[in-house]
Write a protein that holds these residues in place. Structure first.
Motif, PDB file in Angstrom:
ATOM      1  N   LEU A 181     -30.184   3.910   8.977  1.00 55.17           N
ATOM      2  CA  LEU A 181     -30.950   4.460   7.850  1.00 55.17           C
ATOM      3  C   LEU A 181     -31.419   3.345   6.933  1.00 55.17           C
ATOM      4  N   ALA A 182     -30.517   2.397   6.641  1.00 61.37           N
ATOM      5  CA  ALA A 182     -30.889   1.283   5.775  1.00 61.37           C
ATOM      6  C   ALA A 182     -32.002   0.448   6.390  1.00 61.37           C
ATOM      7  N   ASN A 183     -32.078   0.444   7.731  1.00 61.66           N
ATOM      8  CA  ASN A 183     -33.128  -0.281   8.453  1.00 61.66           C
ATOM      9  C   ASN A 183     -34.328   0.604   8.776  1.00 61.66           C
ATOM     10  N   ARG A 184     -34.406   1.771   8.115  1.00 64.29           N
ATOM     11  CA  ARG A 184     -35.553   2.696   8.259  1.00 64.29           C
ATOM     12  C   ARG A 184     -35.660   3.294   9.656  1.00 64.29           C
ATOM     13  N   GLN A 185     -34.524   3.444  10.321  1.00 67.89           N
ATOM     14  CA  GLN A 185     -34.528   4.020  11.659  1.00 67.89           C
ATOM     15  C   GLN A 185     -33.495   5.142  11.739  1.00 67.89           C
ATOM     16  N   ILE A 186     -33.546   5.899  12.835  1.00 65.09           N
ATOM     17  CA  ILE A 186     -32.599   6.994  13.052  1.00 65.09           C
ATOM     18  C   ILE A 186     -31.834   6.731  14.343  1.00 65.09           C
ATOM     19  N   ALA A 187     -30.526   6.716  14.249  1.00 66.42           N
ATOM     20  CA  ALA A 187     -29.686   6.519  15.435  1.00 66.42           C
ATOM     21  C   ALA A 187     -29.399   7.879  16.043  1.00 66.42           C
ATOM     22  N   SER A 188     -30.280   8.298  16.935  1.00 69.49           N
ATOM     23  CA  SER A 188     -30.172   9.645  17.507  1.00 69.49           C
ATOM     24  C   SER A 188     -28.869   9.858  18.262  1.00 69.49           C
ATOM     25  N   GLY A 189     -28.318   8.785  18.845  1.00 69.26           N
ATOM     26  CA  GLY A 189     -27.093   8.927  19.617  1.00 69.26           C
ATOM     27  C   GLY A 189     -25.832   8.929  18.784  1.00 69.26           C
ATOM     28  N   HIS A 190     -25.972   8.825  17.464  1.00 68.16           N
ATOM     29  CA  HIS A 190     -24.799   8.780  16.581  1.00 68.16           C
ATOM     30  C   HIS A 190     -24.903   9.820  15.472  1.00 68.16           C
ATOM     31  N   ARG A 191     -25.412  11.003  15.830  1.00 72.89           N
ATOM     32  CA  ARG A 191     -25.534  12.066  14.842  1.00 72.89           C
ATOM     33  C   ARG A 191     -24.149  12.552  14.408  1.00 72.89           C
ATOM     34  N   LEU A 192     -24.068  12.945  13.143  1.00 68.67           N
ATOM     35  CA  LEU A 192     -22.820  13.460  12.596  1.00 68.67           C
ATOM     36  C   LEU A 192     -22.767  14.984  12.620  1.00 68.67           C
ATOM     37  N   LEU A 193     -23.932  15.617  12.720  1.00 70.58           N
ATOM     38  CA  LEU A 193     -24.004  17.070  12.668  1.00 70.58           C
ATOM     39  C   LEU A 193     -24.658  17.631  13.924  1.00 70.58           C
ATOM     40  N   LYS A 194     -24.264  18.831  14.231  1.00 70.33           N
ATOM     41  CA  LYS A 194     -24.862  19.505  15.372  1.00 70.33           C
ATOM     42  C   LYS A 194     -26.264  19.977  15.011  1.00 70.33           C
ATOM     43  N   ARG A 195     -27.084  20.155  16.029  1.00 70.42           N
ATOM     44  CA  ARG A 195     -28.470  20.535  15.815  1.00 70.42           C
ATOM     45  C   ARG A 195     -28.599  21.969  15.297  1.00 70.42           C
TER      46      ARG A 195
ATOM     47  N   MET B 262     -23.181  -1.953   0.151  1.00 71.63           N
ATOM     48  CA  MET B 262     -24.588  -2.264  -0.118  1.00 71.63           C
ATOM     49  C   MET B 262     -25.497  -1.597   0.905  1.00 71.63           C
ATOM     50  N   ILE B 263     -25.030  -1.483   2.140  1.00 72.43           N
ATOM     51  CA  ILE B 263     -25.809  -0.805   3.173  1.00 72.43           C
ATOM     52  C   ILE B 263     -25.966   0.674   2.828  1.00 72.43           C
ATOM     53  N   VAL B 264     -24.879   1.289   2.362  1.00 70.39           N
ATOM     54  CA  VAL B 264     -24.942   2.695   1.961  1.00 70.39           C
ATOM     55  C   VAL B 264     -25.932   2.873   0.814  1.00 70.39           C
ATOM     56  N   ASP B 265     -25.886   1.969  -0.162  1.00 67.48           N
ATOM     57  CA  ASP B 265     -26.790   2.054  -1.308  1.00 67.48           C
ATOM     58  C   ASP B 265     -28.245   1.927  -0.871  1.00 67.48           C
ATOM     59  N   GLU B 266     -28.516   1.025   0.065  1.00 67.06           N
ATOM     60  CA  GLU B 266     -29.881   0.857   0.571  1.00 67.06           C
ATOM     61  C   GLU B 266     -30.355   2.112   1.302  1.00 67.06           C
ATOM     62  N   ALA B 267     -29.458   2.722   2.068  1.00 70.77           N
ATOM     63  CA  ALA B 267     -29.827   3.939   2.804  1.00 70.77           C
ATOM     64  C   ALA B 267     -30.164   5.071   1.841  1.00 70.77           C
ATOM     65  N   ILE B 268     -29.336   5.246   0.815  1.00 70.18           N
ATOM     66  CA  ILE B 268     -29.588   6.308  -0.165  1.00 70.18           C
ATOM     67  C   ILE B 268     -30.900   6.046  -0.905  1.00 70.18           C
TER      68      ILE B 268
ATOM     69  N   PRO C 215     -30.001  16.755   9.095  1.00 70.39           N
ATOM     70  CA  PRO C 215     -30.002  16.143   7.753  1.00 70.39           C
ATOM     71  C   PRO C 215     -28.811  15.236   7.602  1.00 70.39           C
ATOM     72  N   TYR C 216     -28.920  14.073   8.194  1.00 72.31           N
ATOM     73  CA  TYR C 216     -27.857  13.078   8.242  1.00 72.31           C
ATOM     74  C   TYR C 216     -27.262  12.781   6.885  1.00 72.31           C
ATOM     75  N   ILE C 217     -28.054  12.935   5.833  1.00 72.47           N
ATOM     76  CA  ILE C 217     -27.590  12.533   4.513  1.00 72.47           C
ATOM     77  C   ILE C 217     -26.428  13.384   4.017  1.00 72.47           C
ATOM     78  N   ILE C 218     -26.157  14.536   4.704  1.00 76.41           N
ATOM     79  CA  ILE C 218     -25.050  15.374   4.255  1.00 76.41           C
ATOM     80  C   ILE C 218     -23.744  14.595   4.279  1.00 76.41           C
ATOM     81  N   ILE C 219     -23.594  13.671   5.226  1.00 74.88           N
ATOM     82  CA  ILE C 219     -22.344  12.912   5.303  1.00 74.88           C
ATOM     83  C   ILE C 219     -22.595  11.480   4.836  1.00 74.88           C
ATOM     84  N   ALA C 220     -23.489  11.304   3.892  1.00 76.70           N
ATOM     85  CA  ALA C 220     -23.860   9.961   3.453  1.00 76.70           C
ATOM     86  C   ALA C 220     -22.705   9.220   2.797  1.00 76.70           C
TER      87      ALA C 220
END
Length: 286
Positions: free
Chosen positions: A136-150, A216-222, A16-21
């Motif tokens: 996220l703002a581009n509707r994609q997930i950067a799997s190699g740049h996760r902030l949280l452990k699985r 603005m990128i953060v706002d678009e992602a949220i 849940p990447y949004i935890i560190i949004a």
């Protein structure tokens, strides 16, 4: 829906990447300037005018009285005030500490959950957040740049009447992350975001996909996460022996970002959205 079948390969459930949004440039110390006092001006001194003696004319001629021209007064030099207050030199701006240890300490201070420090990764936090948010703002997930452990629990489904459904236990593996996120102080998160904005903007200029301001990128992602539809459970899926996909075409057409948020389950997603709206309102009020 990009969830791998656990019977054939390990689960790759995105976090849940949004935890560190809202990450976030040490506060710049204020500069105080003490205005110096005005110098006292001493009025110029004027010397006495000395009359000029005029020689008397011959007795037969009338005497002419000549008015002497006054001399220009000498200008007095201004006095030097040796006790004049000096304007202090401004204090140097403290450099931004963007080290992983400093950022992680700032983030974990926003919540009482000790588990936050355990699930948060330890390296490249600033770059991870910038790259992940841009994706996220581009509707994609950067799997190699996760902030949280699985999460350690695996994705589960069950079969009923020759149809496959997402098991409710799959939602519970995100409950810890949701609890941590909702426990984080929203105002502190926004302050962190403001402190680290210059550093994040610089990083975004290096790795970002556009030239837009990073806020603005953060706002678009949220906003994209908030637009994820809420659907009743159970949710039917299908499998091609490797990946699980949503049977409902409207759900399968969602972006990978929204699919992952949907997979956290109705209750977790409701709490996450509530927290995101709270944070967004604080950001918009700045």
């Amino acid at each position: 829906m990009t969830e791998e079948n656990p019977d054939t390969s390990p689960s790759r459930s995105p976090l849940p990447y949004i935890i560190i949004a809202i990450l976030v440039v040490i506060l710049i110390a204020g500069l105080f300037i003490w205005n110096s006092q005005q110098q006292e001006k001493t009025p110029p001194q004027v010397r006495d005018v000395i009359p000029v003696k005029v020689k008397e004319p011959e007795p037969q001629q009338p005497v002419m009285q000549v008015e002497p021209e006054p001399e220009e007064p000498a200008e007095a030099l201004p006095e030097v005030n040796t006790e004049e207050s000096m304007v202090p030199e401004p204090e140097p701006v403290k450099p931004v500490d963007t080290s992983d240890s400093a950022i992680k300490q700032q983030i974990t201070a926003t919540s009482d959950y000790e588990a936050l420090a355990q699930v948060l990764v330890n390296d490249d936090l600033l770059e991870r957040f910038v790259v992940f948010t841009d994706n996220l703002a581009n509707r994609q997930i950067a799997s190699g740049h996760r902030l949280l452990k699985r999460p350690q629990q695996k994705f589960k489904v069950y079969q009923q009447a020759d149809r496959w459904w997402i098991d409710a236990s799959s939602f519970k593996r995100y409950s810890l992350y949701t609890d941590i996120f909702t426990s984080m102080d929203s105002e502190q998160l926004v302050k962190l975001f403001e402190r680290y904005m210059p550093a994040m903007q610089n990083k975004y200029m290096e790795v970002g996909s556009t030239q837009q301001p990073f806020d603005m990128i953060v706002d678009e992602a949220i906003e994209h996460l908030l637009n994820t539809p809420e659907v009743p459970t159970p949710i039917e899926v299908t499998t091609d022996s490797v990946m699980y996909k949503y049977v409902d075409p409207r759900l399968e057409e969602l972006s990978p970002v929204q699919k992952q948020l949907l997979r956290t389950g109705p209750e977790n997603m409701r709490q996450i959205k509530t927290k995101l709206r709270e944070i967004k309102a604080l950001l918009d009020a700045q």
